[in-house]
Design an enzyme around this catalytic site. Structure first.
Site, short mmCIF file in Angstrom:
data_model
loop_
_atom_site.label_atom_id
_atom_site.label_comp_id
_atom_site.label_asym_id
_atom_site.label_seq_id
_atom_site.Cartn_x
_atom_site.Cartn_y
_atom_site.Cartn_z
N CYS A 275 1.04 -1.48 -0.49
CA CYS A 275 0.07 0.14 0.33
C CYS A 275 0.51 1.32 -0.33
O CYS A 275 0.39 2.21 -0.90
CB CYS A 275 -0.63 0.04 1.44
SG CYS A 275 -0.34 -0.20 2.90
N HIS B 259 -5.49 2.33 -4.19
CA HIS B 259 -4.76 2.07 -3.33
C HIS B 259 -4.65 0.51 -3.93
O HIS B 259 -5.28 -0.49 -4.20
CB HIS B 259 -5.22 1.83 -1.78
CG HIS B 259 -6.54 0.86 -1.67
ND1 HIS B 259 -7.16 -0.31 -0.47
CD2 HIS B 259 -7.45 1.08 -2.65
CE1 HIS B 259 -8.13 -0.35 -1.16
NE2 HIS B 259 -8.66 -0.31 -1.80
N HIS C 155 -2.92 0.80 6.80
CA HIS C 155 -2.86 0.70 5.24
C HIS C 155 -3.43 2.12 4.79
O HIS C 155 -3.60 3.63 5.61
CB HIS C 155 -4.45 0.31 5.25
CG HIS C 155 -4.48 0.04 3.83
ND1 HIS C 155 -3.80 -0.92 3.12
CD2 HIS C 155 -5.14 0.52 3.55
CE1 HIS C 155 -3.96 -0.61 1.63
NE2 HIS C 155 -5.52 -0.28 1.59
#
Length: 470
Positions: free
Chosen positions: A375, A442, A430
């Site tokens: 990520c 993402h 994240h």
């Protein structure tokens, strides 16, 4: 011969929930309706089975891919299910959208209840995906490791270890009250102190021996969280991961760990430009080294070499180190001048449009592009390549970079951060790039690739903060 049918009156109340209401169906001698059981499959690993429909509810257990659950109903984006006799909730992203009625869940996961604790009595014992040597190994277990014992069949024990279900040959298990010396601190993962790596390219391994795979390399001066030590191996925490390092390569923080001396080449290879403000110019290649001074955006420095995220540079006659994320090539700054003068909205469009070109690229933990990403590797790559903006490498550092933005003031191009590990306690795990319209792009570990997602109730409840870097 006369056949007689005897009917015994029975009354059963079955409660079942759907999206809008909860109904009760009474079944007796006058009502022969039967409820059709709908079993659905879990589509991810280590999925939280929660007490309520939100990340603020505690987890009852972890469910793995392929587990069958009984579908009860739906609450927003959460699915109400029954598993192993318990009723709870799983996020809809991790439950198959359709199931089969009146089927029996597979017997291999219908009962994963831990009956007792047992202890491994051998070293480098394979922890396998199934009950034979033909199944691949999940990892190695060593003498003294405690495991949750579930069941035994044909010489193989089904066990739970570190949140995973697998199998081990029964000959390598002993009852916990038998005399097996466990390695100290095996189950305790609390950090006791900070220690410093005293060697270069030291393997950070998944387990306490050279037979375990390397998670990565640690270099001289890196600070790690020390947990415990056994048989010459130290259990440590680094960059959010638990692993092992040979104890000979660790020193106490107050001991003298000199900057690497092997890097004898101090010839300047090129000129680079600092792209941040108040950036530390350090004596060695980690944050544990003292700062010589601060460098600001636009300062030109002599670039010597780079290793593990740190650049060796020369500035104002002194040799030192700067985190590589704060350096840009001189021609990048020159050619990127157009980006520098662009309005923020146009920069944001460039970021988003470039990010979209990477849709479908696979998610791989630790990957930084160009063919796969995690990520934060994705966000760092996109900002650097699209508009020449350098941001830190890991999500928790990115969450402190740039200007803080409230949830209600999000704009295209903002970085948005989430706590996706259990209940939302504010720990960033994240990151994605906000696209506007309640969507973000993402690299998703659950989706296994770069995707566009909505700020659903799940992500809303997992939201931690946002930062603006454009």
């Amino acid at each position: 011969m006369l056949a007689t049918s005897i009917v015994v009156p029975m009354a059963v109340t079955i409660s079942h929930a759907d999206e809008e209401n909860i109904q009760q169906v009474n079944i007796n001698e006058d009502n022969t309706n039967q409820r059709s059981i709908d079993y659905r499959s879990i589509t991810g690993n280590s999925v939280n089975f929660r007490k309520g429909p939100g990340t603020n509810y505690s987890s009852i257990a972890k469910l793995n891919k392929g587990y069958k659950v009984e579908y009860i109903g739906k609450s927003g984006s959460w699915i109400n299910v029954k598993y192993n006799g318990q009723v709870g909730y799983v996020h809809g992203d991790y439950v198959s959208t359709s199931g089969n009625s009146n089927i029996t869940p597979p017997t291999d996961n219908s009962d994963n209840t831990v009956k007792s604790t047992k202890v491994v009595n051998g070293n480098s014992v394979n922890f396998r995906k199934g009950p034979s040597t033909s199944y691949s190994s999940i990892g190695k277990l060593n003498k003294g490791y405690k495991v949750g014992y579930i069941s035994e069949s044909n010489g193989w024990s089904k066990i739970s270890y570190n949140g995973q279900i697998g199998y081990i040959s029964s000959q390598y298990l002993s009852n916990s009250d038998e005399n097996v010396n466990p390695p100290s601190g095996n189950t305790d993962e609390s950090v006791k102190s900070t220690k410093v790596v005293n060697g270069n390219s030291v393997n950070f391994r998944k387990g306490p021996s050279t037979s375990y795979a390397s998670i990565g390399k640690l270099n001289k001066g890196y600070e790690v969280g020390y947990i415990s030590e056994s048989n010459g191996w130290s259990k440590i925490k680094y960059n959010g991961q638990i692993g092992y390092i040979s104890s000979q390569y660790l020193s106490n923080k107050d001991e003298n760990v000199n900057p690497p001396s092997g890097n004898t080449d101090e010839s300047v290879k090129s000129t680079k430009v600092v792209n941040g403000n108040s950036v530390n110019f350090r004596k060695g290649p980690s944050t544990s080294y003292a700062s010589i001074g601060k460098l600001n955006r636009g300062y030109e420095v002599g670039y010597i070499s780079e290793s593990n995220g740190w650049s060796k540079i020369k500035y104002n006659g002194q040799i030192g180190y700067i985190s590589s994320q704060y350096l840009s090539n001189k021609d990048d700054i020159s050619s990127g001048g157009n980006n520098e003068n662009l309005p923020s909205s146009e920069k944001a469009d460039k970021v988003i449009n470039f990010g979209k070109t990477l849709l479908g690229k696979p998610y791989v933990w630790g990957a930084e592009g160009p063919n796969s990403f995690d990520c934060s590797g994705f966000t760092q790559y996109v900002f650097k390549k699209s508009v020449g903006v350098s941001i830190p490498r890991v999500s928790r550092d990115q969450s402190k970079f740039g200007q803080s933005v409230s949830r209600s003031n999000l704009q295209k191009g903002d970085l948005i951060f989430f706590d996706t590990d259990g209940s939302n306690n504010g720990y960033v795990s994240h990151v994605g790039i906000y696209m506007g319209g309640n969507q973000f792009i993402h690299a998703s570990s659950s989706g296994k690739k770069v995707i566009i997602s909505n700020m659903s109730s799940y992500y809303n409840s997992a939201f931690v903060n946002a930062r603006r870097v454009l």
